[in-house]
Design a protein around this motif. Sequence first.
Motif: not given
Length: 91
Positions: A48-67, A81-88
Amino acid sequence: MSPPDVQSDTITLNDEHTKLGPALTLVYFKANSVKTDHMDVPSCLHKYIIGKKSANIKHMTQDLSKVQVDFTDESIKVESPPEEVYEACKD
C-alpha cells in the motif's frame, strides 16, 4: 575525509591550525545534509505504501530525486536531504 564509497564514521583533520575552523564547518555541514527517518510498517502493508502501479514510490524516488527508500521486514527507511524527508513521508 574518507572517499564517498568508503563507509566510515571516522573523520581525521590534518592541516594547519588556522584551517581547523573551516574544516569543522564543512564536517558539520556534511553531517547535517542527510536525514534518516524510520517508519515502523509491517511488511504486509508495504504494497500500500508502494501504491498501485508503484505510483506512491515513484513520487518519492522520481519527484524527490535525492530520496532513497529501503524496505525491511517491519520498517521503511527514508534517507534524503532534510527538506525532502518530510515531503516523502507525509503521505
